[in-house]
Design an enzyme around this catalytic site. Structure first.
Site, PDB file in Angstrom:
ATOM      1  N   GLY A  14      -0.271  -2.570   6.161  1.00 37.10           N
ATOM      2  CA  GLY A  14      -0.203  -3.854   6.856  1.00 37.10           C
ATOM      3  C   GLY A  14      -1.547  -4.544   6.705  1.00 37.10           C
ATOM      4  O   GLY A  14      -2.426  -4.050   6.004  1.00 37.10           O
ATOM      5  N   THR A  65       0.834  -1.197   0.000  1.00 40.81           N
ATOM      6  CA  THR A  65       0.000   0.000   0.000  1.00 40.81           C
ATOM      7  C   THR A  65       0.874   1.254   0.000  1.00 40.81           C
ATOM      8  O   THR A  65       1.975   1.237   0.525  1.00 40.81           O
ATOM      9  CB  THR A  65      -0.843  -0.053   1.294  1.00 40.81           C
ATOM     10  OG1 THR A  65      -1.713  -1.167   1.197  1.00 40.81           O
ATOM     11  CG2 THR A  65      -1.624   1.205   1.546  1.00 40.81           C
ATOM     12  N   ARG A 125     -14.401  -7.154  -0.383  1.00 41.54           N
ATOM     13  CA  ARG A 125     -13.714  -6.940   0.910  1.00 41.54           C
ATOM     14  C   ARG A 125     -13.101  -5.536   0.942  1.00 41.54           C
ATOM     15  O   ARG A 125     -12.428  -5.115   0.036  1.00 41.54           O
ATOM     16  CB  ARG A 125     -12.624  -7.988   1.084  1.00 41.54           C
ATOM     17  CG  ARG A 125     -11.753  -7.808   2.349  1.00 41.54           C
ATOM     18  CD  ARG A 125     -10.488  -7.041   2.069  1.00 41.54           C
ATOM     19  NE  ARG A 125      -9.576  -7.023   3.209  1.00 41.54           N
ATOM     20  CZ  ARG A 125      -8.494  -6.257   3.262  1.00 41.54           C
ATOM     21  NH1 ARG A 125      -8.192  -5.454   2.271  1.00 41.54           N
ATOM     22  NH2 ARG A 125      -7.706  -6.290   4.312  1.00 41.54           N
TER      23      ARG A 125
HETATM   24  N1  ASP Z   1      -3.839  -2.357   4.607  1.00 46.38           N
HETATM   25  C1  ASP Z   1      -4.111  -2.885   3.306  1.00 46.38           C
HETATM   26  C2  ASP Z   1      -5.383  -3.689   3.355  1.00 46.38           C
HETATM   27  O1  ASP Z   1      -5.551  -4.499   4.248  1.00 46.38           O
HETATM   28  C3  ASP Z   1      -3.029  -3.724   2.748  1.00 46.38           C
HETATM   29  C4  ASP Z   1      -1.627  -3.240   2.947  1.00 46.38           C
HETATM   30  O2  ASP Z   1      -1.417  -2.196   3.521  1.00 46.38           O
HETATM   31  O3  ASP Z   1      -0.704  -3.914   2.511  1.00 46.38           O
HETATM   32  O4  ASP Z   1      -6.170  -3.562   2.464  1.00 46.38           O
END
Ligand code: ASP
Length: 256
Positions: free
Chosen positions: A216, A164, A192
């Protein structure tokens, strides 16, 4: 992050930083700076945002983004959009031109189109690297299910490799802003929604506390409203570095 992808990430982040800085340097707002920085990373296939994002279970790109203005607490978010190259641009339009804060799926795309943002095909956002990653992941998931393990396949370098994107900025007026944009998690169920586009979870900005962008695994981050939790620690007088570290400790202790 696998070694061979480190340089591309550093380049991408440096380009984003330069774009944000250009805005601030000519007296622009923190809000414009975070938008421009995030657009650069959405356009860069290195990251899990915009084109090149992780694919969902159906092999489609589904994007979430949020932008927030610390001066006014106005925010704009989009969730589960499939036809926008730069979801942060749509989020910004929502912030600036809508009484609402949040649009999802077709409604978000309709809003974007009505406000001059061109729609693209979902295939335009899908790249071969991600098709291969999903195929490998689903194959290893099927294999681990056969072995009696459920839910998560063993991770490997190919599985966990990019992330992200987010930006925070402070401008010459003393205003702060934050933005976060993501393709979410690999092999997620269609529909989702992660933390990234939710106020206080994946992104938060308030001049009276801090600008925060998180990355995350979204489900635990949402349960703790982690960006707001962190901003509150800073509002209470703690240093940003300490607060970020405490947020990680809290995540680990409370939801493992
Ligand atoms: N936080 C993001 C999500 O769960 C994914 C990520 O940050 O890698 O959609």
């Amino acid at each position: 992050m696998p070694d061979e992808m480190v340089d591309a990430h550093i380049r991408g982040v440096s380009n984003a930083l330069a774009a944000g800085w250009r805005v601030l340097d000519r007296g622009g707002s923190a809000l414009d700076a975070v938008e421009e920085a995030v657009v650069i990373m959405e356009d860069d296939e290195t990251f899990d945002a915009g084109r090149g994002s992780f694919l969902n279970r159906d092999g489609r790109v589904q994007l979430d983004a949020l932008i927030m203005d610390g001066a006014t607490l106005r925010a704009g978010g989009v969730g589960c959009v499939e036809h926008l190259r730069n979801p942060v641009r749509a989020a910004r339009k929502i912030l600036s031109e809508s009484p609402h804060v949040y649009f999802v799926a077709e409604g978000a795309e309709k809003f974007a189109a009505e406000h001059g943002i061109p729609l693209c095909k979902n295939e335009d956002l899908v790249i071969p690297r991600e098709v291969e990653r999903l195929r490998e992941y689903q194959a290893s998931l099927a294999a681990s299910k056969q072995d009696g393990n459920d839910l998560f396949a063993p991770s490997n370098d190919m599985t966990i490799s990019h992330d992200t994107v987010g930006a925070v900025a402070l401008d010459h007026n003393g205003d702060i802003a934050a933005a976060t944009s993501t393709g979410g998690t690999l092999n997620k169920a269609p529909g989702r929604l992660g933390d990234s586009s939710l106020i206080g979870c994946g992104c938060y900005a308030d001049n009276e506390s801090a600008a925060v962008s998180t990355t995350g695994w979204g489900e635990p981050i949402m349960k703790l409203v982690l960006a707001k939790w962190t901003a509150d620690r800073i509002a209470a007088g703690n240093l940003p570095e300490w607060s970020a570290q405490e947020a990680m400790n809290y995540l680990k202790q409370r939801v493992r």
